[in-house]
Write a protein that holds these residues in place. Structure first.
Motif, mmCIF file in Angstrom:
data_model
loop_
_atom_site.group_PDB
_atom_site.id
_atom_site.type_symbol
_atom_site.label_atom_id
_atom_site.label_comp_id
_atom_site.label_asym_id
_atom_site.label_seq_id
_atom_site.Cartn_x
_atom_site.Cartn_y
_atom_site.Cartn_z
ATOM 1 N N VAL A 139 -10.135 44.275 -32.941
ATOM 2 C CA VAL A 139 -10.634 45.650 -32.873
ATOM 3 C C VAL A 139 -11.079 46.093 -34.260
ATOM 4 N N ASP A 176 -14.689 48.453 -31.003
ATOM 5 C CA ASP A 176 -14.091 49.701 -30.553
ATOM 6 C C ASP A 176 -13.393 49.410 -29.229
ATOM 7 N N LEU A 177 -12.171 49.891 -29.065
ATOM 8 C CA LEU A 177 -11.413 49.584 -27.860
ATOM 9 C C LEU A 177 -12.123 50.081 -26.603
ATOM 10 N N THR A 194 -1.248 45.777 -28.412
ATOM 11 C CA THR A 194 -1.830 45.613 -29.737
ATOM 12 C C THR A 194 -0.955 44.660 -30.532
#
Length: 215
Positions: A139, A176-177, A194
């Motif tokens: 990310v 970007d998530l 994460t």
């Protein structure tokens, strides 16, 4: 996308000797039968294929567009089923051919939105309804070094923010998530976590793992 993001030379040379580190969270695979048909798409030198094989999964295959990485994997583990992906993103198999697919640190190697969408669409094709897609990728990083190189690449090449060039010649992407979630819009998100990983150049970076089920 015959050369999988335009970097055939890199993955046939410098990239072919890198060490890949994204971990498999085996708790996420507890519901997967040891006889399930599993594919590691973008398997590199077969690290994850070997790990799954050693944990008792009996029908695991790996494909990668880099002949050099596949050759490396075959030398390390001649017992594994590793094949060159001849025409990325297309797989030479029927629809619903696999019960689960792993996509580990592959999207980072494909900076282009449309090319990423094509990969996910192909993986959705080869999964049956209820099949699992396990994604692990990087990310956006918040440190100054990464922010500067995202901005520089975006300004010079008009690429999405998060694309950058490494010192040894790779063009990669941090995500970007929300973008990763949008890529999986044809799936139901089952798990998300994460983690911190070492990149192939030895830096510590934040990654996300997503487990999604095909509708």
């Amino acid at each position: 996308m015959k050369d999988f993001g335009g970097q055939t030379a890199y993955w046939g040379g410098v990239g072919a000797v890198k060490t890949f580190t994204h971990p498999v969270h085996h708790g996420w695979l507890e519901e997967v039968s040891t006889h399930a048909r599993i594919l590691d798409y973008g398997c590199g030198y077969g690290r994850v294929v070997a790990e799954l094989n050693d944990r008792g999964f009996s029908d695991v295959a790996g494909v990668d567009p880099s002949p050099a990485l596949i050759e490396r994997g075959r030398k390390l583990r001649p017992d594994l089923r590793l094949s060159v992906l001849e025409s990325p993103p297309d797989l030479a198999c029927a629809s619903a051919a696999f019960d689960a697919v792993l996509l580990f640190a592959v999207l980072t190697c494909i900076p282009d939105d449309e090319a990423q969408q094509a990969v996910v669409a192909e993986l959705r094709r080869v999964l049956p309804p209820g099949g699992l897609l396990y994604v692990s990728d990087l990310v956006l990083q918040g440190d100054r070094r990464n922010r500067d190189r995202y901005a520089a690449h975006t300004q010079q090449f008009h690429t999405p923010y998060g694309v950058f060039a490494t010192d040894d010649g790779a063009v990669l992407r941090h995500h970007d998530l929300a973008h990763l979630h949008s890529l999986l819009s044809g799936f139901d998100l089952v798990r998300e976590r994460t983690i911190e990983v070492a990149t192939m150049n030895g830096h510590r970076s934040t990654a996300v793992q997503l487990l999604a089920r095909k509708r």
